[in-house]
Design a protein around this motif. Structure first.
Motif, PDB file in Angstrom:
ATOM      1  N   TRP A  42      10.515  -6.232 -14.700  1.00 26.72           N
ATOM      2  CA  TRP A  42      10.626  -7.243 -13.651  1.00 26.72           C
ATOM      3  C   TRP A  42      10.377  -6.608 -12.278  1.00 26.72           C
ATOM      4  CZ3 TRP A  42      11.187 -12.454 -13.000  1.00 26.72           C
ATOM      5  CH2 TRP A  42      11.482 -13.230 -14.129  1.00 26.72           C
ATOM      6  N   LEU A  43      10.955  -5.427 -12.051  1.00 30.37           N
ATOM      7  CA  LEU A  43      10.801  -4.764 -10.764  1.00 30.37           C
ATOM      8  C   LEU A  43       9.359  -4.330 -10.542  1.00 30.37           C
ATOM      9  CD1 LEU A  43      12.045  -3.782  -8.172  1.00 30.37           C
ATOM     10  CD2 LEU A  43      12.870  -1.746  -9.373  1.00 30.37           C
ATOM     11  N   ALA A  44       8.712  -3.828 -11.592  1.00 30.00           N
ATOM     12  CA  ALA A  44       7.308  -3.439 -11.476  1.00 30.00           C
ATOM     13  C   ALA A  44       6.438  -4.637 -11.109  1.00 30.00           C
ATOM     14  CB  ALA A  44       6.832  -2.814 -12.784  1.00 30.00           C
ATOM     15  N   GLN A  45       6.677  -5.781 -11.767  1.00 29.59           N
ATOM     16  CA  GLN A  45       5.918  -6.984 -11.454  1.00 29.59           C
ATOM     17  C   GLN A  45       6.115  -7.391  -9.997  1.00 29.59           C
ATOM     18  OE1 GLN A  45       3.734  -9.034 -13.545  1.00 29.59           O
ATOM     19  NE2 GLN A  45       3.292  -9.639 -11.429  1.00 29.59           N
ATOM     20  N   TRP A  46       7.358  -7.355  -9.518  1.00 28.33           N
ATOM     21  CA  TRP A  46       7.635  -7.738  -8.135  1.00 28.33           C
ATOM     22  C   TRP A  46       6.961  -6.778  -7.164  1.00 28.33           C
ATOM     23  CZ3 TRP A  46      13.237  -9.429  -6.374  1.00 28.33           C
ATOM     24  CH2 TRP A  46      13.131 -10.181  -5.206  1.00 28.33           C
ATOM     25  N   LEU A  47       7.035  -5.481  -7.440  1.00 29.35           N
ATOM     26  CA  LEU A  47       6.394  -4.495  -6.569  1.00 29.35           C
ATOM     27  C   LEU A  47       4.879  -4.694  -6.513  1.00 29.35           C
ATOM     28  CD1 LEU A  47       8.469  -1.354  -7.551  1.00 29.35           C
ATOM     29  CD2 LEU A  47       8.261  -2.259  -5.225  1.00 29.35           C
ATOM     30  N   LEU A  48       4.280  -4.977  -7.646  1.00 32.68           N
ATOM     31  CA  LEU A  48       2.840  -5.246  -7.661  1.00 32.68           C
ATOM     32  C   LEU A  48       2.518  -6.479  -6.827  1.00 32.68           C
ATOM     33  CD1 LEU A  48       2.032  -4.522 -11.426  1.00 32.68           C
ATOM     34  CD2 LEU A  48       1.385  -3.117  -9.449  1.00 32.68           C
ATOM     35  N   ALA A  96       1.629  -6.979 -19.654  1.00 35.67           N
ATOM     36  CA  ALA A  96       0.438  -6.118 -19.659  1.00 35.67           C
ATOM     37  C   ALA A  96       0.494  -5.089 -18.522  1.00 35.67           C
ATOM     38  CB  ALA A  96      -0.831  -6.971 -19.547  1.00 35.67           C
ATOM     39  N   LEU A  97       1.672  -4.500 -18.318  1.00 36.78           N
ATOM     40  CA  LEU A  97       1.857  -3.601 -17.184  1.00 36.78           C
ATOM     41  C   LEU A  97       1.127  -2.269 -17.351  1.00 36.78           C
ATOM     42  CD1 LEU A  97       5.614  -4.254 -16.374  1.00 36.78           C
ATOM     43  CD2 LEU A  97       3.659  -4.789 -14.913  1.00 36.78           C
ATOM     44  N   GLU A  98       0.895  -1.860 -18.583  1.00 39.64           N
ATOM     45  CA  GLU A  98       0.266  -0.562 -18.799  1.00 39.64           C
ATOM     46  C   GLU A  98      -1.086  -0.473 -18.099  1.00 39.64           C
ATOM     47  OE1 GLU A  98      -0.691   2.564 -22.431  1.00 39.64           O
ATOM     48  OE2 GLU A  98      -0.275   0.455 -22.891  1.00 39.64           O
ATOM     49  N   GLY A  99      -1.815  -1.579 -18.079  1.00 39.97           N
ATOM     50  CA  GLY A  99      -3.130  -1.568 -17.450  1.00 39.97           C
ATOM     51  C   GLY A  99      -3.121  -1.970 -15.991  1.00 39.97           C
ATOM     52  N   ARG A 100      -1.930  -2.215 -15.422  1.00 40.43           N
ATOM     53  CA  ARG A 100      -1.849  -2.727 -14.056  1.00 40.43           C
ATOM     54  C   ARG A 100      -1.128  -1.786 -13.102  1.00 40.43           C
ATOM     55  NH1 ARG A 100       1.411  -7.460 -14.621  1.00 40.43           N
ATOM     56  NH2 ARG A 100       0.754  -8.015 -12.505  1.00 40.43           N
ATOM     57  N   LEU A 101      -0.616  -0.693 -13.645  1.00 42.00           N
ATOM     58  CA  LEU A 101       0.012   0.338 -12.825  1.00 42.00           C
ATOM     59  C   LEU A 101      -0.233   1.687 -13.479  1.00 42.00           C
ATOM     60  CD1 LEU A 101       2.646   0.981 -14.735  1.00 42.00           C
ATOM     61  CD2 LEU A 101       3.706  -0.849 -13.442  1.00 42.00           C
ATOM     62  N   ASN A 128       0.805  -1.225   0.000  1.00 39.27           N
ATOM     63  CA  ASN A 128       0.000   0.000   0.000  1.00 39.27           C
ATOM     64  C   ASN A 128       0.837   1.273   0.000  1.00 39.27           C
ATOM     65  OD1 ASN A 128      -2.489  -1.448   0.051  1.00 39.27           O
ATOM     66  ND2 ASN A 128      -2.256  -1.731   2.264  1.00 39.27           N
ATOM     67  N   LYS A 129       2.103   1.147  -0.349  1.00 38.82           N
ATOM     68  CA  LYS A 129       2.972   2.326  -0.457  1.00 38.82           C
ATOM     69  C   LYS A 129       3.132   2.713  -1.926  1.00 38.82           C
ATOM     70  CE  LYS A 129       3.644   2.727   3.906  1.00 38.82           C
ATOM     71  NZ  LYS A 129       4.942   2.474   4.527  1.00 38.82           N
ATOM     72  N   THR A 130       3.379   4.000  -2.149  1.00 37.94           N
ATOM     73  CA  THR A 130       3.518   4.515  -3.510  1.00 37.94           C
ATOM     74  C   THR A 130       4.985   4.519  -3.922  1.00 37.94           C
ATOM     75  OG1 THR A 130       1.562   5.914  -3.273  1.00 37.94           O
ATOM     76  CG2 THR A 130       3.109   6.482  -5.031  1.00 37.94           C
ATOM     77  N   VAL A 131       5.263   3.908  -5.056  1.00 41.17           N
ATOM     78  CA  VAL A 131       6.626   3.812  -5.579  1.00 41.17           C
ATOM     79  C   VAL A 131       6.691   4.521  -6.926  1.00 41.17           C
ATOM     80  CG1 VAL A 131       8.497   2.282  -6.282  1.00 41.17           C
ATOM     81  CG2 VAL A 131       6.951   1.582  -4.429  1.00 41.17           C
ATOM     82  N   TRP A 132       7.569   5.506  -7.028  1.00 45.00           N
ATOM     83  CA  TRP A 132       7.837   6.156  -8.314  1.00 45.00           C
ATOM     84  C   TRP A 132       9.009   5.421  -8.940  1.00 45.00           C
ATOM     85  CZ3 TRP A 132      11.640   8.901 -10.991  1.00 45.00           C
ATOM     86  CH2 TRP A 132      11.206   9.714 -12.058  1.00 45.00           C
ATOM     87  N   LEU A 133       8.750   4.747 -10.052  1.00 40.80           N
ATOM     88  CA  LEU A 133       9.734   3.871 -10.689  1.00 40.80           C
ATOM     89  C   LEU A 133      10.054   4.382 -12.080  1.00 40.80           C
ATOM     90  CD1 LEU A 133      11.349   1.196 -11.045  1.00 40.80           C
ATOM     91  CD2 LEU A 133       9.183   0.101 -11.679  1.00 40.80           C
TER      92      LEU A 133
END
Length: 369
Positions: free
Chosen positions: A23-29, A53-58, A8-13
């Motif tokens: 890969w990092l975005a998937q792990w963070l999700l 399909a990260l565009e629709g998931r973050l 529930n924390k916000t990460v600016w990646l």
């Protein structure tokens, strides 16, 4: 994992559309984070960003790290709890063709993120990612330590050394009494499923094997500290977690220099020829020597010492050379010829889980909290 730090924390990646960033975005999700990505559109086809399909998931912002006004607006609008800066021009050979773009992206892009963070008025932990190539390479057999001289023969390497110098200067000048905590992370050659870049040996292997061609090897004797992409990512995440919650470590990181190496064990320092041979154990094929004595300079020998990360963070690599190759080849082989987004997500998440479980078995700090 990671003391539940990211839930529930916000990460600016930054760089979320790239190989490591995806890969990092998937792990963070998977860890329950709210991810805001900032990067240019993917520059390969296919791209792991699209396969997952990260565009629709973050929250995905397609923008340029070289645009300071856009970077600052994005960070201040996001109000992140964590910043992970990965956006870069990551290729040595391309840096010879586009040196100004490489410096603008890697040096000024880093400065833009740091300058933007000066205006953030809330607690935030930021990890600025560079590379093992930031060191002045003496082509020796010893691993480089964080205190060794920075440098670089080519535009890419020198740009990453300059980014480290900029980060250190900002840290000492502006962040000693600031709610934002800054550190930098240096990692070497990473492999793993979903890398489709040109002029990288594993994607070159996969493209050749998929067509039934011999793998072209242009620098067979070059030695690199090969590691699966999850190795440095676990380091970035754990470093960010410890910056945000010092109780996760028995050491006070504010008392030590903020740069950390994340690299594999010594046995993973192998030649390109050895890497290709290991890949061919999992995917039938052959390779041919394409060495060019007139080729542009690339380092022949390079490795990192990770004693600092091990001692202060309790971080260690998880997969050895053979395991890293096996998981990489498995990913590509299972996804070969497929355009199944769900399958890519499931396979990637499964490998993250396998890696995490192995880390637990090895009693590595980030996997035990």
């Amino acid at each position: 994992m990671f003391g539940d730090t990211f839930r529930n924390k916000t990460v600016w990646l930054s760089g979320h559309t790239g190989f490591k960033g995806a890969w990092l975005a998937q792990w963070l999700l998977n860890l329950g984070a709210k991810v805001h990505g900032y990067a240019l559109a993917p520059n390969t086809q296919p791209s792991l960003f699209q396969q997952l399909a990260l565009e629709g998931r973050l929250s995905s912002e397609i923008a340029d790290i070289r645009d300071f006004a856009a970077v600052k607006k994005s960070i201040l609008a996001t109000q992140p709890d964590f910043v992970l800066h990965l956006a870069a021009q990551p290729l040595v050979r391309l840096s010879y063709e586009q040196p100004l773009e490489t410096y603008a992206t890697n040096v000024m892009g880093t400065a833009h993120v740091l300058e933007s963070l000066r205006s953030l008025k809330k607690p935030c932990s930021a990890v600025m990612v560079t590379t093992d190539k930031c060191y002045e390479n003496k082509e020796w057999v010893y691993g480089y330590r964080e205190e060794d001289p920075l440098g670089g023969h080519d535009p890419y390497s020198s740009s990453k050394a300059a980014a480290e110098i900029v980060t250190s200067a900002y840290n000492r000048s502006f962040f000693h009494d600031h709610p934002v905590k800054i550190s930098s992370a240096r990692a070497g050659n990473v492999i793993g499923g979903g890398d489709w870049a040109l002029d990288r040996i594993v994607p070159d292997c996969v493209r050749a094997l998929q067509k039934g061609d011999a793998i072209p090897v242009r620098n067979k004797t070059a030695t690199r500290p090969w590691q699966h992409v999850l190795e440095p990512l676990s380091g970035y995440l754990w470093l960010a977690a410890v910056l945000s919650n010092p109780k996760l470590s028995k050491y006070d990181l504010s008392k030590v220099a903020p740069a950390f190496n994340f690299g594999p064990s010594h046995e993973s320092n192998r030649t390109v020829a050895e890497l290709v041979t290991e890949v061919l154990k999992h995917w039938a094929g052959g390779w041919e020597d394409k060495s060019d004595p007139k080729a542009l300079h690339e380092a022949k020998l390079l490795q990192l010492a990770t004693d600092k990360a091990h001692s202060l963070l309790g971080w260690s690599p998880v997969w050895n050379f053979s395991e890293a190759i096996a998981h990489t080849a498995q990913w590509y082989y299972q996804m070969s010829g497929k355009n199944d987004l769900k399958a890519a997500q499931e396979l990637t998440s499964r490998q993250i889980e396998e890696y995490s479980q192995h880390a637990q078995q090895l009693a590595i700090s980030w996997a035990l909290h």
